[in-house]
Design a protein around this motif. Structure first.
Motif, PDB file in Angstrom:
ATOM      1  N   ASN A  23       0.882  -1.381  -0.013  1.00 47.19           N
ATOM      2  CA  ASN A  23      -0.144   0.041  -0.095  1.00 47.19           C
ATOM      3  C   ASN A  23       0.807   1.398   0.065  1.00 47.19           C
ATOM      4  OD1 ASN A  23      -2.462  -1.192  -0.020  1.00 47.19           O
ATOM      5  ND2 ASN A  23      -2.467  -1.756   2.122  1.00 47.19           N
ATOM      6  N   HIS A  24       0.413   2.149  -0.915  1.00 42.54           N
ATOM      7  CA  HIS A  24       1.383   3.340  -1.244  1.00 42.54           C
ATOM      8  C   HIS A  24       0.223   4.612  -1.202  1.00 42.54           C
ATOM      9  CE1 HIS A  24       1.103   1.839  -5.120  1.00 42.54           C
ATOM     10  NE2 HIS A  24       2.009   0.862  -4.606  1.00 42.54           N
ATOM     11  N   SER A  25      -0.463   4.751  -0.234  1.00 42.99           N
ATOM     12  CA  SER A  25      -1.879   5.654  -0.661  1.00 42.99           C
ATOM     13  C   SER A  25      -1.197   7.259  -0.575  1.00 42.99           C
ATOM     14  CB  SER A  25      -2.653   5.400   0.640  1.00 42.99           C
ATOM     15  OG  SER A  25      -2.076   5.807   1.795  1.00 42.99           O
ATOM     16  N   THR A  26      -0.092   7.511  -0.278  1.00 46.00           N
ATOM     17  CA  THR A  26       0.260   8.829  -0.285  1.00 46.00           C
ATOM     18  C   THR A  26       1.319   9.218  -1.732  1.00 46.00           C
ATOM     19  OG1 THR A  26       1.927   8.644   1.311  1.00 46.00           O
ATOM     20  CG2 THR A  26      -0.034   9.361   2.271  1.00 46.00           C
ATOM     21  N   ILE A  27       1.221   8.079  -2.371  1.00 50.63           N
ATOM     22  CA  ILE A  27       2.336   8.298  -3.416  1.00 50.63           C
ATOM     23  C   ILE A  27       1.925   9.748  -4.335  1.00 50.63           C
ATOM     24  CG2 ILE A  27       0.953   7.014  -4.941  1.00 50.63           C
ATOM     25  CD1 ILE A  27       3.409   5.777  -6.233  1.00 50.63           C
ATOM     26  N   ILE A  48      12.261  -4.597  -9.962  1.00 49.04           N
ATOM     27  CA  ILE A  48      11.415  -4.257 -10.882  1.00 49.04           C
ATOM     28  C   ILE A  48      10.844  -2.715 -10.483  1.00 49.04           C
ATOM     29  CG2 ILE A  48       9.083  -5.085 -10.222  1.00 49.04           C
ATOM     30  CD1 ILE A  48       8.411  -5.718 -13.334  1.00 49.04           C
ATOM     31  N   HIS A  49      10.348  -1.988 -11.436  1.00 49.33           N
ATOM     32  CA  HIS A  49      10.083  -0.936 -10.984  1.00 49.33           C
ATOM     33  C   HIS A  49       8.883  -0.259 -12.157  1.00 49.33           C
ATOM     34  CE1 HIS A  49      12.991   1.126 -13.799  1.00 49.33           C
ATOM     35  NE2 HIS A  49      12.061   1.955 -13.930  1.00 49.33           N
ATOM     36  N   GLY A  50       7.825   0.572 -11.713  1.00 46.92           N
ATOM     37  CA  GLY A  50       6.721   1.061 -12.590  1.00 46.92           C
ATOM     38  C   GLY A  50       6.092   2.241 -12.053  1.00 46.92           C
ATOM     39  N   LEU A  51       5.569   2.988 -13.152  1.00 52.78           N
ATOM     40  CA  LEU A  51       4.673   4.154 -12.711  1.00 52.78           C
ATOM     41  C   LEU A  51       3.229   3.989 -12.535  1.00 52.78           C
ATOM     42  CD1 LEU A  51       4.881   7.282 -12.350  1.00 52.78           C
ATOM     43  CD2 LEU A  51       4.665   7.620 -14.706  1.00 52.78           C
ATOM     44  N   LYS A  52       2.601   3.498 -13.698  1.00 51.95           N
ATOM     45  CA  LYS A  52       1.177   3.424 -13.569  1.00 51.95           C
ATOM     46  C   LYS A  52       0.789   2.135 -14.482  1.00 51.95           C
ATOM     47  CE  LYS A  52       0.276   7.253 -16.740  1.00 51.95           C
ATOM     48  NZ  LYS A  52      -0.464   8.438 -17.041  1.00 51.95           N
ATOM     49  N   ASN A  53       1.471   1.853 -15.427  1.00 50.45           N
ATOM     50  CA  ASN A  53       1.241   0.600 -16.169  1.00 50.45           C
ATOM     51  C   ASN A  53       1.933  -0.496 -15.521  1.00 50.45           C
ATOM     52  OD1 ASN A  53       0.095   2.340 -18.394  1.00 50.45           O
ATOM     53  ND2 ASN A  53       2.043   2.566 -19.242  1.00 50.45           N
ATOM     54  N   ASN A  54       1.411  -1.667 -15.918  1.00 47.90           N
ATOM     55  CA  ASN A  54       1.666  -3.097 -15.373  1.00 47.90           C
ATOM     56  C   ASN A  54       3.076  -3.052 -16.048  1.00 47.90           C
ATOM     57  OD1 ASN A  54      -0.642  -3.078 -13.729  1.00 47.90           O
ATOM     58  ND2 ASN A  54      -1.544  -4.616 -15.303  1.00 47.90           N
ATOM     59  N   GLU A  55       4.113  -3.748 -15.291  1.00 51.20           N
ATOM     60  CA  GLU A  55       5.390  -3.923 -15.919  1.00 51.20           C
ATOM     61  C   GLU A  55       5.909  -5.680 -15.614  1.00 51.20           C
ATOM     62  OE1 GLU A  55       6.070  -0.156 -17.023  1.00 51.20           O
ATOM     63  OE2 GLU A  55       7.165  -1.959 -17.391  1.00 51.20           O
ATOM     64  N   THR A  56       6.648  -6.008 -16.665  1.00 49.99           N
ATOM     65  CA  THR A  56       6.961  -7.615 -16.521  1.00 49.99           C
ATOM     66  C   THR A  56       8.369  -7.475 -16.974  1.00 49.99           C
ATOM     67  OG1 THR A  56       4.840  -8.435 -16.682  1.00 49.99           O
ATOM     68  CG2 THR A  56       6.723  -9.856 -17.327  1.00 49.99           C
ATOM     69  N   ASN A  57       9.271  -8.289 -16.431  1.00 54.57           N
ATOM     70  CA  ASN A  57      10.451  -8.683 -16.518  1.00 54.57           C
ATOM     71  C   ASN A  57      10.913  -9.970 -16.486  1.00 54.57           C
ATOM     72  OD1 ASN A  57      11.431  -8.814 -13.881  1.00 54.57           O
ATOM     73  ND2 ASN A  57      12.156  -6.785 -13.935  1.00 54.57           N
ATOM     74  N   GLU A  58      12.234 -10.537 -16.611  1.00 55.02           N
ATOM     75  CA  GLU A  58      12.590 -11.864 -16.218  1.00 55.02           C
ATOM     76  C   GLU A  58      12.482 -12.499 -14.891  1.00 55.02           C
ATOM     77  OE1 GLU A  58      14.373  -9.450 -17.259  1.00 55.02           O
ATOM     78  OE2 GLU A  58      15.960  -9.295 -15.771  1.00 55.02           O
ATOM     79  N   SER A  61       6.421  -9.907 -12.167  1.00 56.50           N
ATOM     80  CA  SER A  61       5.380  -8.822 -12.818  1.00 56.50           C
ATOM     81  C   SER A  61       5.056  -7.863 -11.518  1.00 56.50           C
ATOM     82  CB  SER A  61       4.236  -9.409 -13.257  1.00 56.50           C
ATOM     83  OG  SER A  61       4.532 -10.331 -14.500  1.00 56.50           O
ATOM     84  N   LEU A  62       4.756  -6.739 -11.992  1.00 61.17           N
ATOM     85  CA  LEU A  62       4.438  -5.472 -10.903  1.00 61.17           C
ATOM     86  C   LEU A  62       2.878  -5.183 -11.713  1.00 61.17           C
ATOM     87  CD1 LEU A  62       4.729  -3.674  -8.783  1.00 61.17           C
ATOM     88  CD2 LEU A  62       6.067  -2.009 -10.273  1.00 61.17           C
ATOM     89  N   ILE A  63       1.863  -5.231 -10.814  1.00 65.49           N
ATOM     90  CA  ILE A  63       0.744  -4.615 -11.123  1.00 65.49           C
ATOM     91  C   ILE A  63       0.331  -3.618 -10.233  1.00 65.49           C
ATOM     92  CG2 ILE A  63      -1.823  -5.529 -11.302  1.00 65.49           C
ATOM     93  CD1 ILE A  63      -0.076  -6.973 -13.058  1.00 65.49           C
ATOM     94  N   ILE A  64       0.124  -2.300 -11.064  1.00 64.03           N
ATOM     95  CA  ILE A  64      -0.360  -1.145 -10.152  1.00 64.03           C
ATOM     96  C   ILE A  64      -1.859  -0.784 -10.224  1.00 64.03           C
ATOM     97  CG2 ILE A  64       0.353   1.248  -9.832  1.00 64.03           C
ATOM     98  CD1 ILE A  64       2.982   0.698 -11.009  1.00 64.03           C
ATOM     99  N   THR A  65      -2.427  -0.689  -9.027  1.00 67.73           N
ATOM    100  CA  THR A  65      -3.919  -0.280  -9.251  1.00 67.73           C
ATOM    101  C   THR A  65      -4.013   1.247 -10.196  1.00 67.73           C
ATOM    102  OG1 THR A  65      -3.983   0.637  -7.213  1.00 67.73           O
ATOM    103  CG2 THR A  65      -4.500  -1.323  -7.188  1.00 67.73           C
ATOM    104  N   GLU A  66      -5.448   1.273 -10.636  1.00 73.17           N
ATOM    105  CA  GLU A  66      -5.516   2.505 -11.333  1.00 73.17           C
ATOM    106  C   GLU A  66      -5.213   3.748 -10.732  1.00 73.17           C
ATOM    107  OE1 GLU A  66      -9.090   2.228 -13.642  1.00 73.17           O
ATOM    108  OE2 GLU A  66      -9.113   4.242 -14.489  1.00 73.17           O
ATOM    109  N   ASP A  67      -5.644   3.971  -9.236  1.00 76.03           N
ATOM    110  CA  ASP A  67      -5.457   4.954  -8.401  1.00 76.03           C
ATOM    111  C   ASP A  67      -4.114   5.053  -8.030  1.00 76.03           C
ATOM    112  OD1 ASP A  67      -7.355   3.558  -5.427  1.00 76.03           O
ATOM    113  OD2 ASP A  67      -5.369   3.068  -6.470  1.00 76.03           O
ATOM    114  N   ARG A  68      -3.392   4.424  -8.144  1.00 74.28           N
ATOM    115  CA  ARG A  68      -1.798   4.164  -7.802  1.00 74.28           C
ATOM    116  C   ARG A  68      -1.612   3.870  -6.597  1.00 74.28           C
ATOM    117  NH1 ARG A  68       2.725   6.073  -9.807  1.00 74.28           N
ATOM    118  NH2 ARG A  68       2.291   8.231  -8.927  1.00 74.28           N
TER     119      ARG A  68
END
Lengths: 113, 115
Positions: A23-27, A48-58, A61-68
């Motif tokens: 959870n990162h509600s104050t992002i 891994i890292h991401g901003l708002k889109n889902n990301e995948t590497n070897e 995977s990183l899933i970020i909610t729409e409200d981030r």
């Protein structure tokens, strides 16, 4: 202070997917979500890292909610070697070196045979 | 390409002794960092450097000094070691000139015990 909240521990059966929440509600709008892990007695390892889109590497995977306000790191087929402490960190993508990583307590993932 | 290396891996000191920890990176990174990790806790930043010849204090700088005379090396010094400095020390580096991210890459750690 860490700007993220993670469960202190989780178990996962070997071969199954491990889903680690954060959870990162104050992002802020310019902050990315980073994941690192630390295997016992070793240095932290970038995953891994991401901003708002889902990301995948070897590695994962990183899933970020729409409200981030939250994200999930997915290890698709966990192995015993994935047993580690996983850290979720929020910070700008590039910060001129003067904002260090702030490590909270993380989630201790135990992969069970 | 060795990444980030740290010397030594282990060290035992007596109170009052001095020592220097060496961190080296071969990735041409601009930024380098020294963290300490105490049992059951996350990493805390001691000092960092955003380029050759520059250093700055982190969260817990007292009792430590650093130098960055060469881009690839970052030295951490303890002038008069104290038992409270018993810890695992990690070095990290990040940022290629012109790059878009400062993702940090860590060394294997130095385990220091001060008696």
């Amino acid at each position: 202070d860490a700007k993220t909240t993670q469960p202190p521990s989780m178990d996962c059966a070997e071969g199954r997917a491990a889903n680690l929440p954060c959870n990162h509600s104050t992002i802020s709008g310019n902050e990315y979500v980073y994941w690192y892990r630390q295997i016992h007695s070793q240095g932290p390892q970038y995953i891994i890292h991401g901003l708002k889109n889902n990301e995948t590497n070897e590695m994962a995977s990183l899933i970020i909610t729409e409200d981030r306000k939250s994200s999930t790191l997915i290890l698709p087929h966990a192995t015993l070697r994935d047993t580690a402490v996983y850290y979720c960190i929020v910070r700008p993508l590039l910060n001129s070196g003067n904002t260090p990583l702030v490590f909270g307590k993380g989630t201790r993932l135990s992969v069970i045979a | 390409n060795a990444g980030v290396t740290q010397t030594p891996k282990f060290r035992v000191l007596k109170t009052g002794q001095s020592m220097t920890l060496l961190c080296a990176q071969d990735m041409n990174h601009e930024y380098m960092y020294w963290y300490r990790q105490d049992p059951g806790m996350g990493l805390r930043l001691i000092h960092y450097s955003v380029g050759e010849g520059t250093t700055a204090k982190g969260e817990v700088p007292d009792g430590y000094n650093v130098s960055r005379l060469k881009k690839q090396n970052f030295l951490l010094g303890l002038e008069s070691a104290a038992p409270s400095q018993t810890s695992v020390y990690f070095c990290a580096s990040s940022y290629l000139p012109g790059g878009s991210t400062d993702t940090q890459y860590f060394g294997p750690g130095t385990r220091l015990t001060v008696l």
